[in-house]
Design an enzyme around this catalytic site. Sequence first.
Site, PDB file in Angstrom:
ATOM      1  N   GLY A 187       0.852  -1.139   0.004  1.00  0.00           N
ATOM      2  CA  GLY A 187       0.051  -0.163  -0.120  1.00  0.00           C
ATOM      3  C   GLY A 187       1.018   1.430  -0.058  1.00  0.00           C
ATOM      4  O   GLY A 187       2.017   1.436  -0.466  1.00  0.00           O
ATOM      5  N   HIS A 242      24.804   6.673  28.985  1.00  0.00           N
ATOM      6  CA  HIS A 242      25.209   7.848  28.876  1.00  0.00           C
ATOM      7  C   HIS A 242      26.543   7.809  27.969  1.00  0.00           C
ATOM      8  O   HIS A 242      27.286   6.556  27.813  1.00  0.00           O
ATOM      9  CB  HIS A 242      25.975   8.192  30.102  1.00  0.00           C
ATOM     10  N   THR A 292      -9.128  -0.057   2.546  1.00  0.00           N
ATOM     11  CA  THR A 292      -8.547   0.767   1.069  1.00  0.00           C
ATOM     12  C   THR A 292      -7.880   1.861   1.077  1.00  0.00           C
ATOM     13  O   THR A 292      -7.745   2.461   0.315  1.00  0.00           O
ATOM     14  CB  THR A 292     -10.083   0.895   0.325  1.00  0.00           C
ATOM     15  N   GLY A 293      -7.533   2.434   2.460  1.00  0.00           N
ATOM     16  CA  GLY A 293      -6.690   3.271   2.790  1.00  0.00           C
ATOM     17  C   GLY A 293      -7.128   4.521   2.260  1.00  0.00           C
ATOM     18  O   GLY A 293      -8.348   5.089   2.296  1.00  0.00           O
TER      19      GLY A 293
END
Length: 459
Positions: free
Chosen positions: A44, A436, A142-143
């Site tokens: 997608g 650190h 389906t975005g």
Amino acid sequence: MADHADDGFDVVILGGGSGGYACALRAVQLDLKVALIEKAKLGGTCLHNGCIPTKALLHAAEVADAARESETFGVRASLDGIDMAGVNKYKDGVVDRLYKGLTGMIKGAGIAVYEGDGTLVGPNTVEVDGQRVTGKNVVLATGSYARTLPGLEIGGRIITSDEALTLSEVPQSAIVIGGSVIGVEFASVWKSFGVDVTIVEALPNLVPMEDPALSKHLERAFRKRKIDFKTGVKFEKAEQTESGVRVSLETGDVLEADLVLVAVGRGPTTSGLGYEEQGITLDRGWVPTNERLATNVPGVYAVGDLVPGLQLAHRGFAHGIFVAEEIAGLDPMPVVDSGIPRVTYCEPEVASVGLTEQQAREKYADVDTYEYNLGGNGKSQILQTAGIVKLVREKDGPIVGVHMIGDRMGEQVGEASLTVNWEAFPDDVAQFIHAHPTQNETLGEASLALAGKPLHAHS
């Protein structure tokens, strides 16, 4: 592919992006029979037109800046220029490797993949290029698509992020309409590539959905980088000329550039897919759901960018997993938008999770905040980056928001997400030792300060 039995599925998923493929993979793990329908490529927007290719461009931009600024660190290097063919080859290589991995995973999992345009033709049936696929449950995934504004017709020199990802050469100048995530990321890339950039944002601040403290710092950083921006100003019209684009603003200002990028957000892809015809409620194109991602039609769920709220690939991914587990009867915990980490990958990076200070004040009677300046952090000094970590806590209660800005601060949002989602108190975080020198220490230092025992009094 059309060699599958076309009925008897437990789950039929329409869309193979972050939400769809996550749902498919989790459902198969739970012994459900799954059909996945995708008209283009699996993965997608996120994989092909969004997160992955844009972050590859942003990394190339970071390399360009490192070469340009190398003398700051006593290294003699020079930047000869940006080879867009080379940049695109690198970007496409990253996408291709991930795409091959994903398609292999889907194939290996035994998911029935149907390639083609799917349309909902019944509450439990999707038609793909004339073939009907039926399941006990249907998941709409389906975005979204890149939106535009009236008077901004996409074409030629007026482009969206889709076209911006495939440019074959670097423009000399660009105007970005929209100063939210997509707009500031592309503005950042292009500035690093040597482009003269101006952002136009109708709301009062850049990244307007973020805590105003982050907007203020980003604007300061962009001024320093000589990225121009106009906020609180609306676009009026754009005209393409022989050599570029002329943009008129409501203030009467006229801007000219080689290209205009329209970055005004993304709209839901729901038109013409049969949703309304099958009785699914739509709200201006979005698919409203309850907290369990069920639509108003029994057995039909929606995930990801279709559902009103944050438009983030990892939200869609979480939605997909949730729905698979819901269908399997596992009664999963709902996905809550405020608990989802958000990162804007411009330079400097913006990262946050939870409530802004204003949202927290609206929800709780009283809140405490603390801003830790990266000036007090050793690794940030080494990286030569400026910024802050801002914590928001309920008065005498847990940390409900973490807001960060600075080079690479997106990498710190994991701990911030755990802090907010586990409802940790500042004392809880302060007792853990942070390595650190790391930027991660900033979260420990800010929590120490909010717990009333600051070791370094930077605010």
